[in-house]
Design a protein around this motif. Structure first.
Motif, PDB file in Angstrom:
ATOM      1  N   TRP A  27       0.881  -1.129  -0.039  1.00 49.09           N
ATOM      2  CA  TRP A  27       0.057   0.231  -0.110  1.00 49.09           C
ATOM      3  C   TRP A  27       1.091   1.377  -0.038  1.00 49.09           C
ATOM      4  CZ3 TRP A  27      -4.944   1.813  -0.196  1.00 49.09           C
ATOM      5  CH2 TRP A  27      -5.281   2.977   0.090  1.00 49.09           C
ATOM      6  N   ASP A  28       0.920   1.978  -0.869  1.00 50.89           N
ATOM      7  CA  ASP A  28       1.801   3.220  -1.201  1.00 50.89           C
ATOM      8  C   ASP A  28       1.471   4.567  -0.479  1.00 50.89           C
ATOM      9  OD1 ASP A  28      -0.420   4.598  -2.690  1.00 50.89           O
ATOM     10  OD2 ASP A  28       0.887   4.254  -4.573  1.00 50.89           O
ATOM     11  N   GLY A  29       0.285   4.286   0.497  1.00 50.84           N
ATOM     12  CA  GLY A  29      -0.230   5.568   1.144  1.00 50.84           C
ATOM     13  C   GLY A  29      -1.522   6.140   0.584  1.00 50.84           C
ATOM     14  N   ALA A  30      -1.628   5.765  -0.770  1.00 51.21           N
ATOM     15  CA  ALA A  30      -2.956   6.338  -1.555  1.00 51.21           C
ATOM     16  C   ALA A  30      -3.483   5.362  -2.229  1.00 51.21           C
ATOM     17  CB  ALA A  30      -2.328   7.269  -2.545  1.00 51.21           C
ATOM     18  N   GLN A  31      -2.960   4.176  -2.556  1.00 47.43           N
ATOM     19  CA  GLN A  31      -3.733   2.914  -3.261  1.00 47.43           C
ATOM     20  C   GLN A  31      -2.911   1.737  -3.241  1.00 47.43           C
ATOM     21  OE1 GLN A  31      -3.911   4.244  -7.295  1.00 47.43           O
ATOM     22  NE2 GLN A  31      -1.689   4.335  -7.454  1.00 47.43           N
ATOM     23  N   TRP A  32      -3.543   0.646  -3.550  1.00 43.66           N
ATOM     24  CA  TRP A  32      -3.006  -0.818  -3.668  1.00 43.66           C
ATOM     25  C   TRP A  32      -2.219  -0.649  -4.896  1.00 43.66           C
ATOM     26  CZ3 TRP A  32      -2.764  -3.348   0.549  1.00 43.66           C
ATOM     27  CH2 TRP A  32      -3.699  -3.446   1.387  1.00 43.66           C
ATOM     28  N   PRO A  51       8.861  -1.348  -3.525  1.00 43.74           N
ATOM     29  CA  PRO A  51       8.175  -0.687  -4.513  1.00 43.74           C
ATOM     30  C   PRO A  51       8.862   0.672  -5.223  1.00 43.74           C
ATOM     31  CG  PRO A  51       7.185  -1.350  -2.572  1.00 43.74           C
ATOM     32  CD  PRO A  51       8.263  -1.621  -2.449  1.00 43.74           C
ATOM     33  N   ALA A  52       8.464   0.916  -6.341  1.00 45.32           N
ATOM     34  CA  ALA A  52       9.022   2.096  -7.037  1.00 45.32           C
ATOM     35  C   ALA A  52       8.548   3.615  -6.248  1.00 45.32           C
ATOM     36  CB  ALA A  52       8.703   1.982  -8.537  1.00 45.32           C
ATOM     37  N   LEU A  53       9.087   4.268  -6.207  1.00 46.13           N
ATOM     38  CA  LEU A  53       8.677   5.631  -5.597  1.00 46.13           C
ATOM     39  C   LEU A  53       8.058   6.546  -6.747  1.00 46.13           C
ATOM     40  CD1 LEU A  53      11.832   6.816  -3.502  1.00 46.13           C
ATOM     41  CD2 LEU A  53       9.698   5.693  -2.720  1.00 46.13           C
ATOM     42  N   ARG A 129      16.741   7.592   7.884  1.00 45.64           N
ATOM     43  CA  ARG A 129      15.340   7.916   8.525  1.00 45.64           C
ATOM     44  C   ARG A 129      14.665   8.684   7.354  1.00 45.64           C
ATOM     45  NH1 ARG A 129      14.941  11.249  14.159  1.00 45.64           N
ATOM     46  NH2 ARG A 129      15.848  12.798  12.868  1.00 45.64           N
ATOM     47  N   ALA A 130      15.323   9.758   6.723  1.00 50.36           N
ATOM     48  CA  ALA A 130      14.449  10.565   5.805  1.00 50.36           C
ATOM     49  C   ALA A 130      14.104   9.688   4.679  1.00 50.36           C
ATOM     50  CB  ALA A 130      15.278  11.650   5.273  1.00 50.36           C
ATOM     51  N   LEU A 131      15.107   8.770   4.117  1.00 48.87           N
ATOM     52  CA  LEU A 131      14.538   7.834   3.236  1.00 48.87           C
ATOM     53  C   LEU A 131      13.143   7.157   3.667  1.00 48.87           C
ATOM     54  CD1 LEU A 131      17.934   6.559   1.622  1.00 48.87           C
ATOM     55  CD2 LEU A 131      16.361   8.172   0.712  1.00 48.87           C
ATOM     56  N   VAL A 132      13.357   6.584   4.917  1.00 50.02           N
ATOM     57  CA  VAL A 132      12.049   5.570   5.228  1.00 50.02           C
ATOM     58  C   VAL A 132      10.850   6.587   5.282  1.00 50.02           C
ATOM     59  CG1 VAL A 132      11.067   4.451   7.261  1.00 50.02           C
ATOM     60  CG2 VAL A 132      13.470   4.058   6.658  1.00 50.02           C
ATOM     61  N   ARG A 133      11.016   7.869   5.612  1.00 52.70           N
ATOM     62  CA  ARG A 133       9.962   8.483   5.615  1.00 52.70           C
ATOM     63  C   ARG A 133       9.526   8.826   4.237  1.00 52.70           C
ATOM     64  NH1 ARG A 133      11.550  13.329  10.180  1.00 52.70           N
ATOM     65  NH2 ARG A 133      11.269  11.797  11.952  1.00 52.70           N
ATOM     66  N   ALA A 134      10.258   9.152   3.167  1.00 49.77           N
ATOM     67  CA  ALA A 134      10.052   9.204   1.861  1.00 49.77           C
ATOM     68  C   ALA A 134       9.285   8.097   1.117  1.00 49.77           C
ATOM     69  CB  ALA A 134      11.087   9.598   0.853  1.00 49.77           C
ATOM     70  N   GLY A 135       9.351   6.947   1.796  1.00 45.68           N
ATOM     71  CA  GLY A 135       8.545   5.823   1.241  1.00 45.68           C
ATOM     72  C   GLY A 135       9.648   4.700   0.847  1.00 45.68           C
TER      73      GLY A 135
END
Length: 208
Positions: A27-32, A51-53, A129-135
């Motif tokens: 789940w990318d935060g908006a959709q599957w 998953p790709a950003l 930590r910043a990369l984790v927050r970026a997804g």
């Protein structure tokens, strides 16, 4: 999607596959997304694809650039080293005092070097930590910063995998920094050699 965090939209992550299939789906935060993997707990789950950003997600933080350019500062501190040779008598023979090399500049270089090393590790942790927050899923671990340039390389490879064609810039800049540091080292070596030659030839009683 059912709120799995109890408030708001769930954060990006692996959740039970809503299609009813065994395993988990990203789940990318908006959709599957189309990314799926075996249920966590199996060995195969560890190797699940990242998953790709989205192309709009920033992948370069201030911290990675600080890590990349810190070695330049370290090289520039070499110019703080200005030894002043003095003579001493060892076994009845006049020679250069070995203690001459331990100048305040020498101590400063050591202390600054240790500080820069520690800062690089701190910046790596902040970058991770910043990369984790970026997804970014499972970004390269910050502890590899203890091995110097290994973190920059590993981090760039992982980010490139999820943000093609972006992500590799820190590696190319690091190569440029290495070349620059070689140039600085050569210049420093020439300056130091000229300085020491001048001092040695001016020491009274020392045969050259």
């Amino acid at each position: 999607m059912t709120d799995q965090q109890g408030q708001g939209t769930p954060a990006p992550g692996w959740y039970a596959d809503p299609t009813g299939q065994a395993g988990v789906r990203w789940w990318d935060g908006a959709q599957w997304t189309s990314y799926s993997a075996p249920h966590p707990g199996g060995a195969a789950a560890t190797a699940a694809p990242r998953p790709a950003l989205p192309s709009t997600t920033p992948v370069y933080t201030p911290f990675i650039w600080l890590i990349v350019f810190l070695p330049v500062l370290s090289s520039l501190t070499l110019f703080l080293y200005r030894p002043s040779f003095r003579l001493t008598e060892i076994g009845g023979v006049q020679t250069v005092d070995p203690g001459s090399i331990f100048t305040p500049g020498y101590v400063a270089i050591l202390l600054i070097g240790m500080l820069i090393y520690a800062l690089a590790i701190v910046f790596a942790a902040l970058d991770h930590r910043a990369l984790v927050r970026a997804g970014v899923v499972r970004p390269f671990h910050w502890a590899f910063a203890f091995l110097g340039v290994v973190y920059t390389i590993g981090r760039s490879v992982v980010v490139h995998q999820v943000a093609r064609p972006r992500g590799l810039a820190p590696i190319w800049v690091t190569i440029g920094v290495i070349v620059l540091n070689i140039v600085i080292g050569v210049v420093w070596g020439i300056v130091l050699t000229a300085q020491l030659t001048s001092q040695l030839t001016s020491l009274p009683g020392l045969s050259t």
